[in-house]
Enzyme design. Structure first.
Site: not given
Length: 245
Positions: A89-91
């Site tokens: 998720h994200s990074l």
């Protein structure tokens, strides 16, 4: 010996496959602990624990992706002894994508599916200016727009100081990342997006289709950048169906 890079919330030697979960900026492996009870029993959750947080709090943080991969990938190789997929998720999405490419370069077994959440495609420009080096007051103001900092952290100066240190390093990984063009991956990619996410727009996830020779799917959910929390059960249902289809 226990591998410090991996937390198995619910070890399952009988599982058909492993799902390696890479955390978002500021988070640790504990975020994925509930997943072990909510995914189908054929899936063993393997939460990746980056240095500098939770049980690795005394270890130095990484602030660049390449040195992180150079240490992490060799440590994870023994865990890839059965079919496995990556979720980030994200990074975490960026880390799992580049980990898959690194495994290909090493001619090692690669994930059979990549699950990307709340991260624009690596070949798409980041429309937001970098914030990891901002003065503390400005940095805190920018962080709040992500709507992901727990209230218990916001209300505790000591925890907040620790959290900001971790978050700055994690955001530096994302904000100093430079995409290098390579051939697309062979595995399918599934992307997850929050319809009200103002940080990573749903439209920016479509370009992930260019990173695979295989199938691409985009799943949308109500919610902001952290729809991963508010729509957890729905997301886990999609993950289970996707990995076992």
């Amino acid at each position: 010996m226990r591998n410090p890079w991996i937390v198995y919330p619910k070890p399952n030697p009988q599982a058909h496959l492993r799902l390696f979960c890479f955390p978002f900026a500021g988070a640790g492996a504990s975020f994925f602990k509930p997943w072990a009870d909510r995914l189908l029993p054929q899936i063993e959750v393997c939460a990746v624990q980056l240095p500098g947080r939770e049980n690795r709090i005394k270890e130095p943080l990484f602030s660049q992706l390449t040195p992180l991969l150079q240490q992490m990938i060799p440590a994870l190789l023994p865990e890839f002894d059965r079919p496995f997929a990556f979720f980030g998720h994200s990074l975490g999405a960026l880390i799992c994508f580049e980990s898959a490419r690194q495994l290909r370069q090493l001619k090692h077994r690669q994930p059979f599916h990549l699950l990307i959440s709340a991260r624009q495609a690596p070949n798409s420009p980041d429309l937001h200016p970098p914030i990891h080096q901002l003065p503390e007051a400005e940095f805190f103001q920018q962080v709040c727009r992500f709507n992901g900092t727990p209230s218990v952290v916001l209300q505790n100066p000591r925890l907040m100081k620790l959290f900001v240190r971790i978050l700055r390093a994690d955001l530096a990984i994302a904000e100093t990342y430079s995409y290098i063009e390579e051939a697309p991956l062979d595995c399918p990619i599934s992307a997850f997006s929050g319809l009200q996410d103002e940080v990573v727009l749903t439209a920016s996830l479509g370009a992930w289709c260019e990173q695979t020779f295989s199938k691409f799917q985009l799943h949308t959910f109500p919610g902001n950048h952290f729809f991963l929390k508010s729509k957890q059960q729905e997301i886990l249902q999609v993950i289970s169906q996707t990995l076992l289809e």
